[in-house]
Motif scaffolding. Structure first.
Motif, PDB file in Angstrom:
ATOM      1  N   SER A  85      53.558  38.497  37.236  1.00  0.00           N
ATOM      2  CA  SER A  85      52.221  38.570  37.808  1.00  0.00           C
ATOM      3  C   SER A  85      52.268  38.402  39.318  1.00  0.00           C
ATOM      4  O   SER A  85      53.047  37.596  39.823  1.00  0.00           O
ATOM      5  CB  SER A  85      51.356  37.459  37.202  1.00  0.00           C
ATOM      6  OG  SER A  85      50.063  37.475  37.751  1.00  0.00           O
ATOM      7  N   GLN A  86      51.472  39.155  40.002  1.00  0.00           N
ATOM      8  CA  GLN A  86      51.340  38.934  41.448  1.00  0.00           C
ATOM      9  C   GLN A  86      50.559  37.653  41.666  1.00  0.00           C
ATOM     10  O   GLN A  86      51.029  36.721  42.304  1.00  0.00           O
ATOM     11  CB  GLN A  86      50.631  40.138  42.089  1.00  0.00           C
ATOM     12  CG  GLN A  86      50.616  40.161  43.614  1.00  0.00           C
ATOM     13  CD  GLN A  86      49.682  39.171  44.268  1.00  0.00           C
ATOM     14  OE1 GLN A  86      50.089  38.413  45.158  1.00  0.00           O
ATOM     15  NE2 GLN A  86      48.440  39.108  43.844  1.00  0.00           N
TER      16      GLN A  86
ATOM     17  N   ALA B 100      50.289  42.856  33.113  1.00  0.00           N
ATOM     18  CA  ALA B 100      49.188  43.827  33.143  1.00  0.00           C
ATOM     19  C   ALA B 100      49.349  44.741  34.358  1.00  0.00           C
ATOM     20  O   ALA B 100      49.927  44.342  35.373  1.00  0.00           O
ATOM     21  CB  ALA B 100      47.851  43.087  33.239  1.00  0.00           C
ATOM     22  N   GLY B 101      48.809  45.950  34.252  1.00  0.00           N
ATOM     23  CA  GLY B 101      48.734  46.868  35.390  1.00  0.00           C
ATOM     24  C   GLY B 101      50.085  47.124  36.045  1.00  0.00           C
ATOM     25  O   GLY B 101      51.082  47.413  35.375  1.00  0.00           O
ATOM     26  N   THR B 102      50.100  46.993  37.350  1.00  0.00           N
ATOM     27  CA  THR B 102      51.319  47.241  38.114  1.00  0.00           C
ATOM     28  C   THR B 102      52.446  46.309  37.691  1.00  0.00           C
ATOM     29  O   THR B 102      53.614  46.703  37.633  1.00  0.00           O
ATOM     30  CB  THR B 102      51.010  47.087  39.621  1.00  0.00           C
ATOM     31  OG1 THR B 102      50.220  48.208  40.022  1.00  0.00           O
ATOM     32  CG2 THR B 102      52.258  47.049  40.461  1.00  0.00           C
TER      33      THR B 102
ATOM     34  N   VAL C  99      43.914  45.686  47.179  1.00  0.00           N
ATOM     35  CA  VAL C  99      43.784  45.680  45.717  1.00  0.00           C
ATOM     36  C   VAL C  99      44.963  46.421  45.068  1.00  0.00           C
ATOM     37  O   VAL C  99      45.514  45.989  44.060  1.00  0.00           O
ATOM     38  CB  VAL C  99      42.417  46.279  45.290  1.00  0.00           C
ATOM     39  CG1 VAL C  99      42.417  46.624  43.808  1.00  0.00           C
ATOM     40  CG2 VAL C  99      41.294  45.289  45.602  1.00  0.00           C
ATOM     41  N   ALA C 100      45.357  47.529  45.673  1.00  0.00           N
ATOM     42  CA  ALA C 100      46.489  48.284  45.131  1.00  0.00           C
ATOM     43  C   ALA C 100      47.786  47.533  45.434  1.00  0.00           C
ATOM     44  O   ALA C 100      48.158  47.337  46.584  1.00  0.00           O
ATOM     45  CB  ALA C 100      46.535  49.677  45.744  1.00  0.00           C
ATOM     46  N   SER C 101      48.454  47.133  44.384  1.00  0.00           N
ATOM     47  CA  SER C 101      49.678  46.341  44.541  1.00  0.00           C
ATOM     48  C   SER C 101      50.840  47.246  44.947  1.00  0.00           C
ATOM     49  O   SER C 101      51.069  48.294  44.343  1.00  0.00           O
ATOM     50  CB  SER C 101      49.973  45.662  43.208  1.00  0.00           C
ATOM     51  OG  SER C 101      51.109  44.862  43.319  1.00  0.00           O
TER      52      SER C 101
ATOM     53  N   VAL D 195      42.302  39.713  38.327  1.00  0.00           N
ATOM     54  CA  VAL D 195      41.396  39.930  37.198  1.00  0.00           C
ATOM     55  C   VAL D 195      41.384  38.678  36.312  1.00  0.00           C
ATOM     56  O   VAL D 195      42.233  38.510  35.438  1.00  0.00           O
ATOM     57  CB  VAL D 195      41.779  41.197  36.404  1.00  0.00           C
ATOM     58  CG1 VAL D 195      40.743  41.485  35.330  1.00  0.00           C
ATOM     59  CG2 VAL D 195      41.892  42.392  37.346  1.00  0.00           C
TER      60      VAL D 195
ATOM     61  N   GLU E 168      43.820  54.752  41.250  1.00  0.00           N
ATOM     62  CA  GLU E 168      42.952  53.593  41.489  1.00  0.00           C
ATOM     63  C   GLU E 168      42.313  53.601  42.869  1.00  0.00           C
ATOM     64  O   GLU E 168      41.240  53.047  43.051  1.00  0.00           O
ATOM     65  CB  GLU E 168      43.668  52.264  41.210  1.00  0.00           C
ATOM     66  CG  GLU E 168      44.654  51.821  42.255  1.00  0.00           C
ATOM     67  CD  GLU E 168      45.230  50.422  41.991  1.00  0.00           C
ATOM     68  OE1 GLU E 168      44.485  49.526  41.566  1.00  0.00           O
ATOM     69  OE2 GLU E 168      46.435  50.239  42.208  1.00  0.00           O
TER      70      GLU E 168
END
Ligand code: M6R
Length: 353
Positions: free
Chosen positions: A103-104, A56-58, A154-156, A350, A237
């Motif tokens: 995933s982080q 997901a996302g980054t 929050v921003a990876s 999340v 973001e």
């Protein structure tokens, strides 16, 4: 602890050179042979006819880059899927699929949902995560560490580059590649450092191009299109500037109608095969009044490019091209007086679907 840094995000951007070195040290021995990946992982992947990367996302954006390593270096067809989509609309799978979860946090609920589904179907799974004692690492058959250290903003940022590196190393371990990846990663670390040392340049770009803007675009082709998605996510973001990242060839199919006088259009230009086409697209938006900011690699650069990236192997250029975008997002957000580390409405991890 963020030490002397005003925000974790800036600290984490700066840590990327060290993380690249750490990963090279962990996964390779002194002779340049891979040591950090157990034989069982390689043997299982070699039996697969297709890889499915779920994220997901980054992390999804890191997967889009990783796909190229698995296809180019390991010769395995690879699909990248958004976890929340795959979970409820599983595509038709190949006969012998192998699943990679990126995933982080290792706790993303959308990815966990897919892992549960896949385990029930009995297919082999690997998690590549930054938090090693997490649900996704514990519940997959195999796990590989991302070793970026705690990521607080929050921003990876560093988890993205580290995930790309781990995928590169894994793909490299599966194939026979001419490149000396260990040495190339040492070069990547040096060049990341060189780019992060030029903060004033990116602060100036961010302040002049983005301070009073409501929208922006990132364009690229091939791997640069993948990085454009991540660059746009970073900027939107935290700065709340509506930013679209997309494959430059799509401009003429719709998005070009959004270009107005002064609209910032960032072009990432590191891939030789499509550089000429991308130059054409930059000229087209410039002719319609866009403020074009081109970030190119050394051998493809032109005199009026905003920033020229040092060069490493072309497939590894996303590791360098993303750094200016991270710093531009950081400084644009700072210029707007916003909290860089804690954008509104977002959580670091999340854990709900
Ligand atoms: O922990 P994960 O990598 O699984 O998280 C996935 C996304 O929620 C995450 O990458 C998010 O997009 C970042 N905040 C973006 O900077």
């Amino acid at each position: 602890d963020k030490g002397a840094y005003p925000y974790y995000m800036l600290k984490e951007i700066d840590e990327q050179a060290v993380v690249a070195r750490t990963l090279a040290g962990h996964y390779f021995n002194d002779e340049g042979e891979i040591v950090g990946i157990g034989c069982a992982i390689g043997d299982t992947i070699k039996q697969a006819d297709r890889l499915y990367i779920i994220a997901a996302g980054t992390s999804y954006h890191a997967g889009l880059v990783g796909k190229r390593y698995f296809e180019n270096w390991a010769n395995i067809p690879t699909e990248v899927h958004i976890a929340s989509e795959f979970a409820y609309d599983q595509p038709l799978l190949s006969e012998h699929p192998f699943f990679i979860f990126l995933s982080q946090s290792g706790e993303t609920a959308d990815s966990r949902e897919v892992l549960d589904n896949i385990k029930r179907q009995g297919f082999p799974t690997l998690t590549i995560a930054n938090v090693m004692n997490s649900t996704l690492t514990r519940e997959a058959d195999f796990a590989l560490p991302v070793l970026a250290g705690p990521e607080i903003a929050v921003a990876s940022t560093k988890a993205y580059t580290a995930q790309i590196i781990v995928q590169a190393i894994l793909a490299y371990s599966l194939g026979e590649v001419e490149l000396d990846l260990k040495q190339e990663l040492a070069k990547v670390a040096v060049e990341i450092q060189a780019i992060t040392d030029e903060k004033a340049t990116f602060q100036a770009i961010a302040e002049s191009a983005l301070k009073d803007q409501h929208s922006a675009f990132y364009i690229g082709r091939g791997l640069d299109a993948a990085v454009a998605l991540e660059a746009a996510l970073k900027l939107k973001e935290i700065s709340y500037i509506q930013t679209e990242g997309f494959a430059a060839g799509e401009l003429k199919h719709g998005t070009i109608s959004l270009i107005e006088e002064g609209t910032p259009v960032f072009a990432l230009l590191t891939q030789a095969k499509t550089a000429g086409l991308l130059r054409g697209e930059v000229a087209q938006v410039a002719a319609r009044g866009a403020n074009t900011i081109t970030i190119s690699s050394k051998s493809l650069a032109r005199p009026d490019d905003a920033y020229v990236l040092p060069e490493v192997d072309e497939l590894l250029m996303p590791l360098l091209a993303v750094i200016p975008a991270q710093l531009i997002a950081y400084y644009a957000t700072l210029a707007r007086g916003l909290d860089v580390d804690r954008p509104r409405n977002l959580a670091k991890s999340v854990t709900v679907q």
